[in-house]
Design an enzyme around this catalytic site. Sequence first.
Site, PDB file in Angstrom:
ATOM      1  N   THR A  29      60.314  33.623  19.807  1.00  0.00           N
ATOM      2  CA  THR A  29      60.020  32.430  20.621  1.00  0.00           C
ATOM      3  C   THR A  29      60.192  31.173  19.781  1.00  0.00           C
ATOM      4  OG1 THR A  29      58.447  33.717  21.899  1.00  0.00           O
ATOM      5  CG2 THR A  29      58.259  31.338  22.080  1.00  0.00           C
ATOM      6  N   ARG A  33      62.486  27.677  20.362  1.00  0.00           N
ATOM      7  CA  ARG A  33      61.973  26.299  20.260  1.00  0.00           C
ATOM      8  C   ARG A  33      62.750  25.524  19.190  1.00  0.00           C
ATOM      9  NH1 ARG A  33      59.652  28.034  24.201  1.00  0.00           N
ATOM     10  NH2 ARG A  33      57.472  28.649  24.366  1.00  0.00           N
ATOM     11  N   GLU A 182      44.382  36.894  28.511  1.00  0.00           N
ATOM     12  CA  GLU A 182      45.346  35.969  29.120  1.00  0.00           C
ATOM     13  C   GLU A 182      46.285  36.694  30.083  1.00  0.00           C
ATOM     14  OE1 GLU A 182      48.169  34.143  26.439  1.00  0.00           O
ATOM     15  OE2 GLU A 182      48.777  32.671  27.923  1.00  0.00           O
ATOM     16  N   LYS A 224      41.885  33.013  29.368  1.00  0.00           N
ATOM     17  CA  LYS A 224      42.975  32.032  29.305  1.00  0.00           C
ATOM     18  C   LYS A 224      43.768  32.196  30.590  1.00  0.00           C
ATOM     19  CE  LYS A 224      46.820  30.393  26.463  1.00  0.00           C
ATOM     20  NZ  LYS A 224      47.149  29.984  25.105  1.00  0.00           N
ATOM     21  N   ARG A 297      53.253  24.659  24.437  1.00  0.00           N
ATOM     22  CA  ARG A 297      54.309  23.674  24.690  1.00  0.00           C
ATOM     23  C   ARG A 297      53.766  22.273  25.002  1.00  0.00           C
ATOM     24  NH1 ARG A 297      57.429  27.570  28.692  1.00  0.00           N
ATOM     25  NH2 ARG A 297      55.354  28.495  28.632  1.00  0.00           N
TER      26      ARG A 297
HETATM   27  P1  13P Z   1      52.114  27.438  26.802  1.00  0.00           P
HETATM   28  O1  13P Z   1      51.018  26.408  26.823  1.00  0.00           O
HETATM   29  O2  13P Z   1      53.400  26.928  26.231  1.00  0.00           O
HETATM   30  O3  13P Z   1      52.273  28.132  28.125  1.00  0.00           O
HETATM   31  O4  13P Z   1      51.666  28.551  25.792  1.00  0.00           O
HETATM   32  C1  13P Z   1      50.374  29.023  25.821  1.00  0.00           C
HETATM   33  C2  13P Z   1      50.351  30.389  25.332  1.00  0.00           C
HETATM   34  O5  13P Z   1      49.685  30.679  24.372  1.00  0.00           O
HETATM   35  C3  13P Z   1      51.129  31.402  26.045  1.00  0.00           C
HETATM   36  O6  13P Z   1      50.719  32.672  25.617  1.00  0.00           O
END
Ligand code: 13P
Length: 345
Positions: A29, A33, A182, A224, A297
């Site tokens: 990832t 970026r 999450e 999350k 992000r």
């Molecule tokens: P984003 O805020 O870019 O969605 O990333 C948060 C994150 O930790 C995704 O697992």
Amino acid sequence: MDTKLMTETARAMVAPGKGLLAADESSGTCKKRFDSVKVECTEENRRAYRELLFTTPGLSDFVSGVILFDETLRQKTKDGVGFAEYLLKNGVIPGIKVDGGAHDMALHPGEKVSEGLDGLRKRLDEYFKMGARFAKWRAVITIGEDAQGNDLPSWACVEANAHALARYAALCQEASIVPIVEPEVLLDGNHSIERCEEESEKTLATLFNELTWHDVSLEHVILKASMVVSGKENARQAGVQEVAERTLKVLKRTVPAALPGVVFLSGGQTDENATAHLDAMNRMGGAPWPLTFSYSRALQAVALNTWRGSGANVGPAQSAFHHRAHMNSLAAKGQWKKELEKKAA
Ligand code: 13P
């Protein structure tokens, strides 16, 4: 299992006006970026970039904790201080992403299941010794249709991911590490916000059911969550107030009040939308948990774009990052104003 420590960690993670910086991008990832700003994705560049973020003056005014990737937890500042030690000394709690990524789910084309439970107990012990006090596991839920025209997500996908999240959370608590669970409902696709609301509710209800069956202590878990938003390609993009109302409605229906806090991912929203949505929810009030940010992000994009791999840009990149962290800190208190963005521009 040190419940007192977990209580303290969870409380500090969601302290008033503070949130988390997600800096746990895997090397893959990170490459995506870095490619966007033409920076080579070497180990040293990843280290230098993370150092820029972590050494931003005043970071701990707004950021309570940082989610790290395994490689980053093992790296040091240029002065030779381990990142975990540096963060702790500066009032920021180090956390660690422990899932092994979202992999294609067998017999379920288009769906993913997160892996990484094998050997996790041992890894968590090591991470605790290295200073990590909370962890993160991300599951990915896709809204759409399969080749036969059946609605996605399938029950199997939601259930498999919730089960893995519960097993991960139990292992974390055994190691005195606060688990962040999450289940990200992706905003990719042309689905309506109503669909997002429906699938988010089912996903969260399934997750908390599994956590309960696995005897996970809800007082020591942080959720999350993704916000309830319109699919990226949907013609009707819901406004700030609607996103805030639908998101809070779903959370109130599914998340036990026992939880110490809820943090949000930004998921590809614009920086300002991620801030505005969080602010609107906190202005509405009435939630039994603190609501704050855990953005990658929406906190980092402007810093990365300013840095572009050049040492000369470290100062301006840190200022840009500091500003976003400040704006989100205000949003976590329901005190953000659009005009504050204009002033900074
Ligand atoms: P984003 O805020 O870019 O969605 O990333 C948060 C994150 O930790 C995704 O697992």
